[in-house]
Design a protein around this motif. Structure first.
Motif, PDB file in Angstrom:
ATOM      1  N   ILE A   1      -6.937  55.537  59.234  1.00 49.97           N
ATOM      2  CA  ILE A   1      -5.918  55.614  60.286  1.00 49.97           C
ATOM      3  C   ILE A   1      -4.952  56.755  59.990  1.00 49.97           C
ATOM      4  O   ILE A   1      -4.584  57.533  60.877  1.00 49.97           O
ATOM      5  N   ALA A   2      -4.545  56.881  58.709  1.00 45.59           N
ATOM      6  CA  ALA A   2      -3.626  57.950  58.304  1.00 45.59           C
ATOM      7  C   ALA A   2      -4.224  59.317  58.640  1.00 45.59           C
ATOM      8  O   ALA A   2      -3.552  60.189  59.214  1.00 45.59           O
ATOM      9  N   LYS A   3      -5.495  59.518  58.294  1.00 41.83           N
ATOM     10  CA  LYS A   3      -6.150  60.811  58.564  1.00 41.83           C
ATOM     11  C   LYS A   3      -6.295  61.068  60.058  1.00 41.83           C
ATOM     12  O   LYS A   3      -6.097  62.193  60.518  1.00 41.83           O
ATOM     13  N   ALA A   4      -6.631  60.029  60.809  1.00 41.92           N
ATOM     14  CA  ALA A   4      -6.805  60.191  62.258  1.00 41.92           C
ATOM     15  C   ALA A   4      -5.494  60.606  62.923  1.00 41.92           C
ATOM     16  O   ALA A   4      -5.471  61.470  63.809  1.00 41.92           O
ATOM     17  N   ILE A   5      -4.383  60.001  62.491  1.00 43.03           N
ATOM     18  CA  ILE A   5      -3.072  60.346  63.058  1.00 43.03           C
ATOM     19  C   ILE A   5      -2.705  61.780  62.691  1.00 43.03           C
ATOM     20  O   ILE A   5      -2.213  62.548  63.530  1.00 43.03           O
ATOM     21  N   ALA A   6      -2.936  62.158  61.438  1.00 40.69           N
ATOM     22  CA  ALA A   6      -2.634  63.522  60.996  1.00 40.69           C
ATOM     23  C   ALA A   6      -3.458  64.537  61.788  1.00 40.69           C
ATOM     24  O   ALA A   6      -2.936  65.573  62.223  1.00 40.69           O
ATOM     25  N   ASN A   7      -4.723  64.238  62.012  1.00 38.43           N
ATOM     26  CA  ASN A   7      -5.607  65.159  62.739  1.00 38.43           C
ATOM     27  C   ASN A   7      -5.162  65.374  64.181  1.00 38.43           C
ATOM     28  O   ASN A   7      -5.097  66.504  64.670  1.00 38.43           O
ATOM     29  N   ILE A   8      -4.826  64.289  64.871  1.00 42.62           N
ATOM     30  CA  ILE A   8      -4.445  64.420  66.282  1.00 42.62           C
ATOM     31  C   ILE A   8      -3.058  65.051  66.419  1.00 42.62           C
ATOM     32  O   ILE A   8      -2.767  65.736  67.400  1.00 42.62           O
TER      33      ILE A   8
ATOM     34  N   LYS B   1     -13.780  52.646  63.443  1.00 38.70           N
ATOM     35  CA  LYS B   1     -14.300  53.565  64.451  1.00 38.70           C
ATOM     36  C   LYS B   1     -13.597  53.384  65.796  1.00 38.70           C
ATOM     37  O   LYS B   1     -13.198  54.358  66.452  1.00 38.70           O
ATOM     38  N   THR B   2     -13.405  52.120  66.204  1.00 34.70           N
ATOM     39  CA  THR B   2     -12.745  51.821  67.477  1.00 34.70           C
ATOM     40  C   THR B   2     -11.297  52.305  67.481  1.00 34.70           C
ATOM     41  O   THR B   2     -10.846  52.965  68.428  1.00 34.70           O
ATOM     42  N   PHE B   3     -10.558  51.990  66.417  1.00 32.33           N
ATOM     43  CA  PHE B   3      -9.145  52.382  66.319  1.00 32.33           C
ATOM     44  C   PHE B   3      -8.999  53.903  66.292  1.00 32.33           C
ATOM     45  O   PHE B   3      -8.131  54.464  66.961  1.00 32.33           O
ATOM     46  N   CYS B   4      -9.849  54.574  65.516  1.00 29.70           N
ATOM     47  CA  CYS B   4      -9.750  56.037  65.402  1.00 29.70           C
ATOM     48  C   CYS B   4     -10.071  56.731  66.730  1.00 29.70           C
ATOM     49  O   CYS B   4      -9.456  57.749  67.063  1.00 29.70           O
ATOM     50  N   LYS B   5     -11.010  56.172  67.493  1.00 26.81           N
ATOM     51  CA  LYS B   5     -11.332  56.747  68.810  1.00 26.81           C
ATOM     52  C   LYS B   5     -10.123  56.685  69.739  1.00 26.81           C
ATOM     53  O   LYS B   5      -9.863  57.608  70.514  1.00 26.81           O
ATOM     54  N   ILE B   6      -9.380  55.568  69.686  1.00 27.47           N
ATOM     55  CA  ILE B   6      -8.177  55.417  70.512  1.00 27.47           C
ATOM     56  C   ILE B   6      -7.114  56.415  70.072  1.00 27.47           C
ATOM     57  O   ILE B   6      -6.465  57.074  70.902  1.00 27.47           O
ATOM     58  N   ILE B   7      -6.931  56.557  68.762  1.00 30.21           N
ATOM     59  CA  ILE B   7      -5.932  57.492  68.225  1.00 30.21           C
ATOM     60  C   ILE B   7      -6.277  58.924  68.640  1.00 30.21           C
ATOM     61  O   ILE B   7      -5.395  59.709  69.012  1.00 30.21           O
ATOM     62  N   GLU B   8      -7.553  59.264  68.610  1.00 30.64           N
ATOM     63  CA  GLU B   8      -8.005  60.629  68.919  1.00 30.64           C
ATOM     64  C   GLU B   8      -7.725  61.058  70.357  1.00 30.64           C
ATOM     65  O   GLU B   8      -7.676  62.258  70.652  1.00 30.64           O
TER      66      GLU B   8
END
Length: 402
Positions: A341-348, A308-315
Motif C-alpha cells: 500500500i505504501a509503494k502504491a501511494i508513493a507511485n501514484i 491487488k484489489t486495494f492497489c488497483k483502487i489506489i492507482e
C-alpha cells in the motif's frame, strides 16, 4: 488560517517563548530514538526564535506515566540529542512548575533553550487543571503551540494555558503546515476519485471518521485489526483475530450499515487474509477468505487478492488519505500488505495525485520502502489528523483563536 496568529506575527527579541511541542517519540530498550520525525519537524520553529535572539522554554509530554514521576518517562535523555541537532547547549529542568523553574527561566539569556520535565508527571495536565496551567504561564511571554500530535486533546497545556497569554499566543511553523495540508485535503473534494485507507488495530478511534468520510469519499479501504469488527458484523468467522468488544462500537457499526446501505459499495474490506496460529513472526501461516478464519488462528495481514484489489483502487485515485497499517507490519512475514500500500501511494503521488499520510506506523512503513519523501505530506499526528476529518475546530486550535 487567517484568524490564527503564527510565529511570523511576533518579534521574539528579548522575549521568552513557551513552546508546547510533541516530543513523544518512539525509543528502543537503550533509550535511543527510533523515529525523530516529530522533533525534526519542530526544529524550524525553534531555530526561527533563536535567530531573532529570543529565549525558549520547551514543554512536552512523553509516554503515559499517569501523573507519577518515573525515570523511564523522563525527558532528560533528549537534551544531548537536541543539543547536537540545534548546535546549541539545551539545558534541562527536573520540574515543570515552581520557584526553581521560574529561577532557571529568568536566568535564560537570548538564544538559550530550557527543556522542562514531562508534563504528564503532573496528573493536572490531563485533567485540564486551571491552576497548573496558570503556573506554567509564568514561564513565558509568548505561548506557541507546535504540538499537532496532541492538538485534539483537552489537556491543560493545550486548551487552558493559552488563555493566560491574551493576544500573545500563536502556532508554530509545524502546526501551520499541518493545518494547511489538512485543509488542502478537505478542499480537494472535486479531485476525484478520493480514496481513504484506514487500518490499525482499533476501530474505536476511527468509527466516527467513517461516518464523515462516507459522505465525500469514493473508496474507503479497511484493513488491519479494525476490519474484523466489520467481518463479524457481517456474520463472518474471525477465529482468534483481534477485535474490540464494545457495545458502542457495535451500535455505531449497526447505524452505519443501516443508514448508509446505498453507499456501502464504496467500503472495501479485504477478501483474503494471511492467518497465523500464534502471534509471532515465525508462526505457521496460510491464506484463507477473511470470512472463514478457523478457531485457533488469527488474521495478521491482508492476502494477495486484497493487495491487488486495494492497489488497483489506489492507482486510479487522485486524492488519497491513509492512516494505520493493514497488518502486523512490524513482523516481516506479515508486512507485505502494508508495504505494498505504501509503494502504491508513493507511485501514484509521483503521477500527480495528492496524498496525505499520518500515524507513526504508516510513516514507518513508508520509510521501510524508502518512499516517505514521495508523499505529498506526512502528518506528525495520527489521532489529530483523523480528528481533523470531522471538519471541526480541534481544541488546541480553538484555544489559540479565542
Amino acid at each position: 488560517m487567517n484568524k490564527i496568529k503564527t510565529i511570523n506575527d511576533f518579534d521574539f527579541k528579548n522575549q521568552t517563548a513557551l513552546i508546547r511541542v510533541d516530543f513523544n517519540v518512539p525509543i528502543n530498550e537503550l533509550s535511543e530514538i527510533t523515529d525523530d520525525t516529530r522533533i525534526q519537524c519542530t526544529i524550524p520553529t525553534i531555530q526561527k526564535i533563536i535567530s531573532e535572539k529570543g529565549k525558549i522554554v520547551l514543554i512536552s509530554h512523553f509516554g503515559r506515566p499517569k501523573g507519577v514521576p518515573s525515570k523511564i518517562y523522563s525527558l532528560k535523555f533528549l537534551t544531548d540529542y537536541l543539543s547536537k541537532k540545534l548546535k546549541i547547549s539545551v539545558n534541562f529542568c527536573e520540574n515543570c512548575i515552581g520557584k526553581t523553574v521560574i529561577k532557571k527561566v529568568k536566568k535564560l539569556k537570548n538564544g538559550e533553550i530550557l527543556l522542562l520535565e514531562n508534563l504528564r508527571f503532573y496528573k493536572e495536565e490531563e485533567k485540564e487543571d486551571e491552576n497548573f496551567a496558570y503556573e506554567l504561564s509564568k514561564l513565558g511571554d509568548i505561548y506557541i503551540n507546535d504540538a499537532f500530535g496532541v492538538v485534539h486533546r483537552s489537556h491543560a497545556s493545550i486548551t487552558i494555558l493559552p488563555k493566560f497569554f491574551g493576544e500573545k499566543k500563536c502556532i508554530g511553523l509545524l502546526m501551520k503546515k499541518e493545518i494547511q495540508y489538512i485543509d488542502q485535503f478537505l478542499s480537494r473534494k472535486n479531485e476525484k476519485p478520493i480514496t481513504v485507507i484506514l487500518g490499525g488495530a482499533k476501530i474505536s478511534s476511527k468509527i466516527e471518521i467513517i461516518e464523515t468520510i462516507i459522505n465525500f469519499a469514493d473508496y474507503i479501504l479497511i484493513g488491519g485489526g479494525m476490519s474484523f469488527s466489520f467481518i463479524k458484523k457481517e456474520g463472518g468467522k474471525i477465529g482468534d483475530s483481534i477485535i474490540e468488544n464494545n457495545k458502542i462500537i457495535e451500535n455505531t457499526l449497526k447505524t452505519i450499515f443501516n443508514k448508509y446501505q446505498n453507499k456501502m459499495k464504496m467500503l472495501h474490506l479485504p477478501k483474503d487474509v494471511i492467518i497465523a496460529d500464534s502471534f509471532n513472526n515465525n508462526a505457521n501461516t496460510k491464506i484463507v477468505p477473511i470470512h472463514s478464519i478457523p478457531n485457533g488462528w488469527m488474521g495478521l495481514d491482508i492476502g494477495p487478492v486484497s493487495i491487488k484489489t486495494f492497489c488497483k483502487i489506489i492507482e486510479k485515485s487522485k486524492t488519497i488519505f491513509w492512516n494505520g497499517p493493514l497488518g502486523v507490519f512490524e513482523f516481516s512475514n506479515f508486512s507485505l500488505g502494508t508495504r505494498s500500500i505504501a509503494k502504491a501511494i508513493a507511485n501514484i503521488t509521483g503521477k500527480g495525485a495528492f496524498s496525505l499520510v499520518g500515524g507513526g506506523d504508516s510513516i514507518a512503513s513508508l520509510k521501510m520502502e524508502n518512499c516517505e519523501k514521495k508523499i505529498s505530506y506526512l502528518s506528525t499526528g495520527g489521532g489529530a489528523m483523523l480528528a481533523s476529518l470531522k471538519n471541526e475546530i480541534l481544541p488546541g486550535i480553538k484555544a489559540i483563536k479565542l
